[in-house]
Design a protein around this motif. Structure first.
Motif, mmCIF file in Angstrom:
data_model
loop_
_atom_site.group_PDB
_atom_site.id
_atom_site.type_symbol
_atom_site.label_atom_id
_atom_site.label_comp_id
_atom_site.label_asym_id
_atom_site.label_seq_id
_atom_site.Cartn_x
_atom_site.Cartn_y
_atom_site.Cartn_z
ATOM 1 N N ASN A 9 0.847 -1.187 0.000
ATOM 2 C CA ASN A 9 0.000 0.000 0.000
ATOM 3 C C ASN A 9 0.886 1.242 0.000
ATOM 4 O O ASN A 9 2.100 1.135 -0.150
ATOM 5 C CB ASN A 9 -0.940 -0.030 1.212
ATOM 6 N N ALA A 10 0.279 2.403 0.188
ATOM 7 C CA ALA A 10 1.022 3.663 0.125
ATOM 8 C C ALA A 10 2.148 3.739 1.157
ATOM 9 O O ALA A 10 3.140 4.433 0.948
ATOM 10 C CB ALA A 10 0.071 4.846 0.304
ATOM 11 N N ASP A 11 2.011 3.001 2.257
ATOM 12 C CA ASP A 11 3.038 3.040 3.306
ATOM 13 C C ASP A 11 4.263 2.204 2.966
ATOM 14 O O ASP A 11 5.367 2.506 3.414
ATOM 15 C CB ASP A 11 2.458 2.557 4.636
ATOM 16 N N ALA A 12 4.080 1.146 2.206
ATOM 17 C CA ALA A 12 5.199 0.276 1.831
ATOM 18 C C ALA A 12 4.813 -0.561 0.620
ATOM 19 O O ALA A 12 3.889 -1.376 0.694
ATOM 20 C CB ALA A 12 5.583 -0.640 2.987
ATOM 21 N N ARG A 48 9.649 0.726 0.114
ATOM 22 C CA ARG A 48 9.541 2.153 0.453
ATOM 23 C C ARG A 48 8.083 2.608 0.331
ATOM 24 O O ARG A 48 7.270 1.972 -0.323
ATOM 25 C CB ARG A 48 10.389 2.998 -0.498
ATOM 26 N N SER A 49 7.814 3.760 0.914
ATOM 27 C CA SER A 49 6.474 4.341 0.785
ATOM 28 C C SER A 49 6.310 4.905 -0.622
ATOM 29 O O SER A 49 7.295 5.223 -1.305
ATOM 30 C CB SER A 49 6.281 5.465 1.803
#
Length: 145
Positions: A67-70, A96-97
């Motif tokens: 997802n957007a976080d990782a 990575r994000s």
């Protein structure tokens, strides 16, 4: 592939340091091939047309998870040098994000002299790989109101 460095910037600096150790491009190409052999196993069922990266002369398959976080990227190629290029890109971007991915210019390519030593077809393939990573990150960012 989980990142070994704390940030994409540190990963790029580590790559530059490693390649600076080698005196000529025949040694650097051999190192690139060796790195490609370190890619984690890629499940056979992921080697489908849906996961194939177009724009590469070699066969390349890539899958994104997260997802957007990782965002985790998994990829493989039938070419040893291309596998090395994949390894470097995943080292910089995977895990990575989405925001960090989009904020990270692939400076390592020019920094280690890759841009000058890749054939046009490999350069196009690398550009396709990086575009896939960037597009995936862009799709995972929250919509801006």
């Amino acid at each position: 592939m989980r990142p070994t460095e704390a940030s994409a910037a540190l990963a790029q600096a580590a790559i530059a340091d490693e390649f600076a150790f080698f005196g000529d491009w025949s040694e650097r190409y051999q190192y690139l091939i060796d790195l490609g052999r370190k890619l984690p196993p890629f499940p056979e069922e992921w080697k489908s047309e849906a996961n194939r990266l177009h724009g590469c002369q070699s066969m390349v398959w890539i899958v994104a998870e997260g997802n957007a976080d990782a965002l985790e990227f998994h990829a493989i190629s039938d070419s040893t040098i291309v596998s090395g290029l994949i390894y470097l890109a995943l080292r910089v971007y995977s895990g990575r994000s989405a925001a960090e991915i989009l904020a990270t210019t692939p400076d390592y390519i020019a920094g280690i002299g890759l841009a000058k030593h890749l054939s046009p077809t490999r350069s196009n393939g690398l550009a396709s790989l990086l575009a896939f990573i960037q597009d995936t990150a862009r799709r995972h960012l929250p919509a801006q109101e």
